[in-house]
Design a protein around this motif. Structure first.
Motif, PDB file in Angstrom:
ATOM      1  N   ALA D  47       6.292   0.465  71.173  1.00  0.00           N
ATOM      2  CA  ALA D  47       6.889  -0.764  71.725  1.00  0.00           C
ATOM      3  C   ALA D  47       7.197  -1.767  70.618  1.00  0.00           C
ATOM      4  O   ALA D  47       8.268  -2.383  70.600  1.00  0.00           O
ATOM      5  N   LEU D  48       6.258  -1.909  69.690  1.00  0.00           N
ATOM      6  CA  LEU D  48       6.467  -2.895  68.615  1.00  0.00           C
ATOM      7  C   LEU D  48       7.617  -2.481  67.711  1.00  0.00           C
ATOM      8  O   LEU D  48       8.433  -3.316  67.297  1.00  0.00           O
ATOM      9  N   ASN D  49       7.692  -1.183  67.413  1.00  0.00           N
ATOM     10  CA  ASN D  49       8.779  -0.725  66.549  1.00  0.00           C
ATOM     11  C   ASN D  49      10.137  -0.844  67.248  1.00  0.00           C
ATOM     12  O   ASN D  49      11.146  -1.120  66.602  1.00  0.00           O
ATOM     13  N   LEU D  50      10.143  -0.641  68.550  1.00  0.00           N
ATOM     14  CA  LEU D  50      11.392  -0.839  69.294  1.00  0.00           C
ATOM     15  C   LEU D  50      11.798  -2.313  69.235  1.00  0.00           C
ATOM     16  O   LEU D  50      12.962  -2.647  69.001  1.00  0.00           O
ATOM     17  N   MET D  51      10.840  -3.193  69.455  1.00  0.00           N
ATOM     18  CA  MET D  51      11.128  -4.632  69.333  1.00  0.00           C
ATOM     19  C   MET D  51      11.729  -4.929  67.955  1.00  0.00           C
ATOM     20  O   MET D  51      12.729  -5.655  67.848  1.00  0.00           O
ATOM     21  N   ASN D  52      11.127  -4.381  66.908  1.00  0.00           N
ATOM     22  CA  ASN D  52      11.626  -4.643  65.559  1.00  0.00           C
ATOM     23  C   ASN D  52      13.035  -4.099  65.362  1.00  0.00           C
ATOM     24  O   ASN D  52      13.864  -4.721  64.700  1.00  0.00           O
ATOM     25  N   HIS D  53      13.294  -2.949  65.952  1.00  0.00           N
ATOM     26  CA  HIS D  53      14.640  -2.379  65.858  1.00  0.00           C
ATOM     27  C   HIS D  53      15.653  -3.348  66.484  1.00  0.00           C
ATOM     28  O   HIS D  53      16.715  -3.609  65.918  1.00  0.00           O
ATOM     29  N   CYS D  54      15.294  -3.879  67.633  1.00  0.00           N
ATOM     30  CA  CYS D  54      16.180  -4.847  68.303  1.00  0.00           C
ATOM     31  C   CYS D  54      16.331  -6.115  67.467  1.00  0.00           C
ATOM     32  O   CYS D  54      17.421  -6.690  67.360  1.00  0.00           O
ATOM     33  N   GLY D  55      15.224  -6.556  66.895  1.00  0.00           N
ATOM     34  CA  GLY D  55      15.276  -7.737  66.027  1.00  0.00           C
ATOM     35  C   GLY D  55      16.233  -7.525  64.862  1.00  0.00           C
ATOM     36  O   GLY D  55      17.028  -8.418  64.527  1.00  0.00           O
ATOM     37  N   LYS D  56      16.164  -6.344  64.270  1.00  0.00           N
ATOM     38  CA  LYS D  56      17.092  -6.028  63.180  1.00  0.00           C
ATOM     39  C   LYS D  56      18.532  -6.067  63.648  1.00  0.00           C
ATOM     40  O   LYS D  56      19.423  -6.586  62.965  1.00  0.00           O
ATOM     41  N   ALA D  57      18.777  -5.470  64.818  1.00  0.00           N
ATOM     42  CA  ALA D  57      20.141  -5.440  65.354  1.00  0.00           C
ATOM     43  C   ALA D  57      20.685  -6.847  65.518  1.00  0.00           C
ATOM     44  O   ALA D  57      21.856  -7.126  65.200  1.00  0.00           O
ATOM     45  N   VAL D  58      19.832  -7.744  65.995  1.00  0.00           N
ATOM     46  CA  VAL D  58      20.261  -9.139  66.173  1.00  0.00           C
ATOM     47  C   VAL D  58      20.583  -9.777  64.822  1.00  0.00           C
ATOM     48  O   VAL D  58      21.601 -10.444  64.655  1.00  0.00           O
ATOM     49  N   MET D  59      19.719  -9.558  63.848  1.00  0.00           N
ATOM     50  CA  MET D  59      19.935 -10.189  62.538  1.00  0.00           C
ATOM     51  C   MET D  59      21.190  -9.667  61.854  1.00  0.00           C
ATOM     52  O   MET D  59      21.909 -10.412  61.197  1.00  0.00           O
ATOM     53  N   LYS D  60      21.449  -8.377  62.018  1.00  0.00           N
ATOM     54  CA  LYS D  60      22.661  -7.834  61.394  1.00  0.00           C
ATOM     55  C   LYS D  60      23.910  -8.402  62.058  1.00  0.00           C
ATOM     56  O   LYS D  60      24.938  -8.584  61.414  1.00  0.00           O
ATOM     57  N   VAL D 106      17.287  -1.399  75.601  1.00  0.00           N
ATOM     58  CA  VAL D 106      17.600  -0.221  76.416  1.00  0.00           C
ATOM     59  C   VAL D 106      18.272   0.861  75.561  1.00  0.00           C
ATOM     60  O   VAL D 106      17.970   2.053  75.669  1.00  0.00           O
ATOM     61  N   PHE D 107      19.181   0.384  74.704  1.00  0.00           N
ATOM     62  CA  PHE D 107      19.965   1.311  73.888  1.00  0.00           C
ATOM     63  C   PHE D 107      19.077   2.155  72.968  1.00  0.00           C
ATOM     64  O   PHE D 107      19.304   3.344  72.800  1.00  0.00           O
ATOM     65  N   TYR D 108      18.086   1.527  72.369  1.00  0.00           N
ATOM     66  CA  TYR D 108      17.250   2.216  71.397  1.00  0.00           C
ATOM     67  C   TYR D 108      15.939   2.734  71.977  1.00  0.00           C
ATOM     68  O   TYR D 108      15.125   3.302  71.257  1.00  0.00           O
ATOM     69  N   TRP D 109      15.718   2.487  73.245  1.00  0.00           N
ATOM     70  CA  TRP D 109      14.471   2.922  73.900  1.00  0.00           C
ATOM     71  C   TRP D 109      14.112   4.366  73.570  1.00  0.00           C
ATOM     72  O   TRP D 109      12.992   4.682  73.149  1.00  0.00           O
ATOM     73  N   LYS D 110      15.079   5.246  73.753  1.00  0.00           N
ATOM     74  CA  LYS D 110      14.810   6.688  73.604  1.00  0.00           C
ATOM     75  C   LYS D 110      14.471   7.067  72.174  1.00  0.00           C
ATOM     76  O   LYS D 110      13.916   8.129  71.919  1.00  0.00           O
ATOM     77  N   ASN D 111      14.798   6.213  71.199  1.00  0.00           N
ATOM     78  CA  ASN D 111      14.378   6.473  69.821  1.00  0.00           C
ATOM     79  C   ASN D 111      12.872   6.318  69.643  1.00  0.00           C
ATOM     80  O   ASN D 111      12.315   6.775  68.649  1.00  0.00           O
ATOM     81  N   TYR D 112      12.224   5.664  70.586  1.00  0.00           N
ATOM     82  CA  TYR D 112      10.811   5.335  70.406  1.00  0.00           C
ATOM     83  C   TYR D 112       9.910   5.907  71.497  1.00  0.00           C
ATOM     84  O   TYR D 112       8.735   6.143  71.261  1.00  0.00           O
ATOM     85  N   PHE D 113      10.455   6.094  72.670  1.00  0.00           N
ATOM     86  CA  PHE D 113       9.649   6.577  73.787  1.00  0.00           C
ATOM     87  C   PHE D 113      10.176   7.916  74.299  1.00  0.00           C
ATOM     88  O   PHE D 113      11.390   8.089  74.444  1.00  0.00           O
ATOM     89  N   ASN D 114       9.267   8.835  74.575  1.00  0.00           N
ATOM     90  CA  ASN D 114       9.669  10.078  75.222  1.00  0.00           C
ATOM     91  C   ASN D 114       9.899   9.857  76.706  1.00  0.00           C
ATOM     92  O   ASN D 114      10.859  10.364  77.271  1.00  0.00           O
ATOM     93  N   ASP D 115       9.003   9.078  77.304  1.00  0.00           N
ATOM     94  CA  ASP D 115       9.158   8.797  78.729  1.00  0.00           C
ATOM     95  C   ASP D 115      10.408   7.968  78.963  1.00  0.00           C
ATOM     96  O   ASP D 115      10.799   7.160  78.127  1.00  0.00           O
TER      97      ASP D 115
END
Ligand SMILES: Nc1nc2c(ncn2[C@H]2C[C@H](O)[C@@H](COP(=O)(O)OP(=O)(O)OP(=O)(O)O)O2)c(=O)[nH]1
Ligand SMILES: Nc1nc2c(ncn2[C@H]2C[C@H](O)[C@@H](COP(=O)(O)OP(=O)(O)OP(=O)(O)O)O2)c(=O)[nH]1
Ligand SMILES: Nc1nc2c(ncn2[C@H]2C[C@H](O)[C@@H](COP(=O)(O)OP(=O)(O)OP(=O)(O)O)O2)c(=O)[nH]1
Ligand SMILES: Nc1nc2c(ncn2[C@H]2C[C@H](O)[C@@H](COP(=O)(O)OP(=O)(O)OP(=O)(O)O)O2)c(=O)[nH]1
Ligand SMILES: O=P(O)(O)OP(=O)(O)OP(=O)(O)O
Ligand SMILES: O=P(O)(O)OP(=O)(O)OP(=O)(O)O
Ligand SMILES: O=P(O)(O)OP(=O)(O)OP(=O)(O)O
Ligand SMILES: O=P(O)(O)OP(=O)(O)OP(=O)(O)O
Ligand SMILES: [Mg+2]
Ligand SMILES: [Mg+2]
Ligand SMILES: [Mg+2]
Ligand SMILES: [Mg+2]
Ligand SMILES: [Mg+2]
Ligand SMILES: [Mg+2]
Ligand SMILES: [Mg+2]
Ligand SMILES: [Mg+2]
Ligand SMILES: [Mg+2]
Ligand SMILES: [Mg+2]
Ligand SMILES: [Mg+2]
Ligand SMILES: [Mg+2]
Lengths: 242, 242, 242, 242
Positions: D47-60, D106-115
């Motif tokens: 969950a935390l890594n997904l949050m960070n991925h989203c944070g990066k997307a926003v900053m870029k 939502v877009f990157y969810w599957k990169n981090y969660f199997n479920d």
């Protein structure tokens, strides 16, 4: 009562914290007011001293004001950043200041003018926030530069009219396109006026600040007519920004 | 100049369109002001008439105000919904109104009081928006109900003190827990005061509105002391909400 | 902790009471997004139906929304006047709505598009307040009129290009200066297209509202593509403004 | 059209200049969301890594953001003081950021969660202004201290439950009234957990900032899990406040 719900329509307007709070007021239609009360042109010392008296009255009532600056028909009041008067509510701050200034103007009028006040004056007011000390200094520099530019122009203009017998349109034409140097030169060569020797209250406006009164052992509001654009004023009054 | 950027720190504060704009002002520390100027208790008709004079001055200056309502040390001004004065800027509206009211208070003081004004009074001011006619009427009902409640209490209180020789704490105790009916009864039985016969200006406050002056063929501001909670006033003055 | 004071810098932003609260969101750079995802021109029913799906999701989450209106890359949500969700805080309202709409767009994408979503879309959002029912209806009329104007233009434009073999600049020139009648005429005479027979979802946009589901005995959000400018819709759905 | 006047009801909301603009978003009802998606307790690195991925997307997408800070279900983004994106309109800033973060989740969810993701998440967003660098640092310290306090508590709590077989109420009671030292001690003595050796991402949260990528010769967003309360971080990244 069943009507009290209408109180809830009031909207919060607290000023952002840790910002300088500036309240500036300005006379409404003072073009007309000054002419109807035959203010001296270009500057009426009675009018300016009355403004300063009102500015002092405001500062004494609201000691969170660390500095006042007046010129022409306007006055700016600087509340300290940590000010919590009225919970920093902008409406309260601007209306209380503008109200007391306005009532004082009428109240003290007779101390400065022999002629009777013909109608009650109106001032508008506003709150402006400045986050940094530099912003605040730039604000005050803006107002003092405005004072300088207007006063140099008006001094030149009325010298041409009153001493040089120019018609109003001719005086305007004469000054069109001139810069500061030109106007200084014109004043000196044509009218033997050394602009720098003109009264400082006209050239610099009025700075109101709290100074220790060593005799009375209390703080009093004093009025100065000095440069506030350069660093000298601020190093000499380091308490203001500290 | 290089300082002009500071002008950009001013923040927009236009009032939402199609809303009634109410500016209410209220005397600052009028507990002290009224006592220092020995206002008659519980109501000083001179003070109220001076307030109304100032209210009129404000309405004449700002004809977008369709209605004024004054009681005690407060005054409310209702700007028409379509008002575009000052581009509906809240700061401009509240400060101009409060300023002119304040300067007028000093200016017209001597028309109402023999004793000299001891210091310039201060009023605060605020803007409140009301989207619907019902909200506006409820606002005015709120203020008039407030007038009624305070005045009935004060009339009873000072009757006990001035005519009934009660001490202040005893008068307070006597009234504690009483409702409107009790107070009416008390006034009548103990002091032969029919509350409904008390001056309407005390019981209802003052309504200022524009009426056609058929003699002078122009609109004038007139002052009434009538009920504005019920429908009668509004059907009789249907132009106000139309 | 000693850092908690920073919480006090948050500023109140409650919406004025008794006003309709509109949250409108709009796709960021959907010119690019629609082209990269090869949206059909001039209208892509998949995109519109996905938007409606997201609109529904938002309304189900926030039942204070009485009406939704979608067209192109935008959606408007109307909260009832008495809404007290999030204490009417504007920031909360606009961000929650925009957030859920955005996450839903990605979540439901695959229900409408075979091609994969290439990047996460962004929507902006805003709150606008309308004091009267007429203002609200005019707001919705504004958006539906916008839908109509754009769609008539786009339909004509792409008919010229896709069926009439016009180059893009030629199609633009051809339509330059034409009014609605001209475009209807052109569509009919040149392409045998009766504009009024085009799918209503393209011409009218999508209206989302709550309707009783008699089978399931609950309220559901239904989607309609009808005129909301005239009175019919509003008399037929009188619950909306009551 | 005759409806366009409704556009004028939009109200200006530019952020005061020369202030740090912080946009903070926070997951709506993530208590429920985390439990429904069986987030690991007390911390789910996915969950935390997904949050960070989203944070990066926003900053870029918004390079005016100089710093991001994420912990739990929240993320803060710091726009530089001179930011003029969207003319500093608060609504635009908070909705664009929150929208892109939400769609990215939502877009990157599957990169981090199997479920599979069960429903689209919602985040709220807000803008807060900080006039000084100290205020900004205190803001970030507030969030990181919050992370620390919650995480130390949660780590202790779940150690008692998961390893110590405490019931939930018993674990709560056990920790009631304990300070930081007590919890460190308890973790070490009862569970041989050296809290300082716990993953930094849990203890410190995630700092996102731009760093020169010397290989690719461009700036990239990097993620760190370091202390931002002390001076070290700020002297080591002096570009941030300069
Ligand atoms: N003769 C004379 N006039 C003065 C003096 N101080 C101010 N005034 C007049 C000159 C200007 O016409 C006016 C100030 O300019 P403003 O820009 O404030 O304009 P005004 O007040 O007319 O309009 P406003 O309602 O502020 O937009 O006041 C003075 O000492 N002597
Ligand atoms: N004796 C007397 N007093 C009056 C009259 N009208 C108003 N006052 C006084 C009574 C109250 O103490 C005061 C109005 O109450 P406020 O709630 O406005 O309080 P005050 O102005 O003291 O404080 P504030 O600055 O408004 O919070 O003015 C009057 O006709 N006669
Ligand atoms: N092909 C196609 N394009 C569509 C459809 N719906 C919307 N679009 C595109 C057409 C416009 O370029 C764009 C919507 O116009 P906007 O005024 O919102 O501009 P855009 O989103 O590009 O910029 P913005 O960030 O909103 O200022 O979305 C559709 O159904 N089919
Ligand atoms: N198990 C687990 N739960 C987490 C994790 N990160 C966040 N959460 C949960 C724990 C909290 O219940 C919740 C965050 O607390 P909040 O104060 O934001 O409350 P919540 O989102 O439920 O309500 P809100 O809508 O923000 O008022 O998210 C994680 O890594 N693991
Ligand atoms: O001043 P009060 O107590 O009569 O009530 P208020 O005017 O609504 O309060 P405030 O002046 O603080 O807005
Ligand atoms: O009144 P001006 O023209 O000197 O300039 P301003 O005071 O900045 O304008 P406004 O009174 O309209 O805010
Ligand atoms: O949501 P909380 O309780 O963590 O605290 P907050 O975010 O400051 O409160 P709100 O969301 O109501 O602004
Ligand atoms: O975005 P536009 O051009 O359709 O018009 P707008 O949405 O009213 O403008 P803005 O997004 O700048 O508020
Ligand atoms: Mg002005
Ligand atoms: Mg003026
Ligand atoms: Mg002026
Ligand atoms: Mg008050
Ligand atoms: Mg008072
Ligand atoms: Mg009062
Ligand atoms: Mg837009
Ligand atoms: Mg768009
Ligand atoms: Mg659009
Ligand atoms: Mg919260
Ligand atoms: Mg949360
Ligand atoms: Mg949280």
């Amino acid at each position: 009562s069943r009507y009290e719900y209408v109180k809830l329509f009031e909207q919060a307007d607290q000023c952002l914290r840790n910002c300088w709070i500036v309240v500036r007021l300005d006379g409404r239609c003072f073009h007309k007011f000054s002419s109807q009360h035959r203010f001296k042109k270009p500057n009426d010392d009675r009018a300016l001293n009355l403004m300063n008296h009102c500015g002092k009255a405001v500062m004494k009532e609201f000691p969170d004001i660390i500095l006042g600056y007046g010129q022409s028909d306007e006055f700016s009041f600087i509340f300290k950043k940590s000010c919590n008067l009225f919970g920093r509510r902008a409406s309260k701050l601007m209306t209380n200041v503008t109200s007391l200034f306005s009532s004082s103007y009428v109240f003290y009028w007779k101390n400065y003018f022999n002629d009777i006040l013909q109608y009650p004056p109106t001032f508008d007011g506003r709150v402006v926030l400045y986050p940094s000390d530099k912003n605040l200094r730039d604000y005050l520099s803006w107002r003092q530069a405005d004072c300088h530019i207007n006063n140099l122009y008006n001094t030149s203009f009325w010298a041409l009219v009153q001493q040089g017998q120019y018609s109003l349109p001719d005086a305007e034409k004469k000054l069109c396109g001139t810069d500061s140097g030109d106007k200084n030169e014109l004043l000196f060569s044509q009218f033997q006026i050394n602009y720098d020797k003109e009264p400082a209250i006209f050239r610099k406006g009025s700075i109101l600040l709290w100074k220790e009164n060593v005799v009375r052992k209390r703080k009093d509001v004093v009025v100065e007519h000095v440069d506030i654009i350069g660093d000298n004023f601020w190093t000499g009054n380091s308490q203001l920004l500290s």
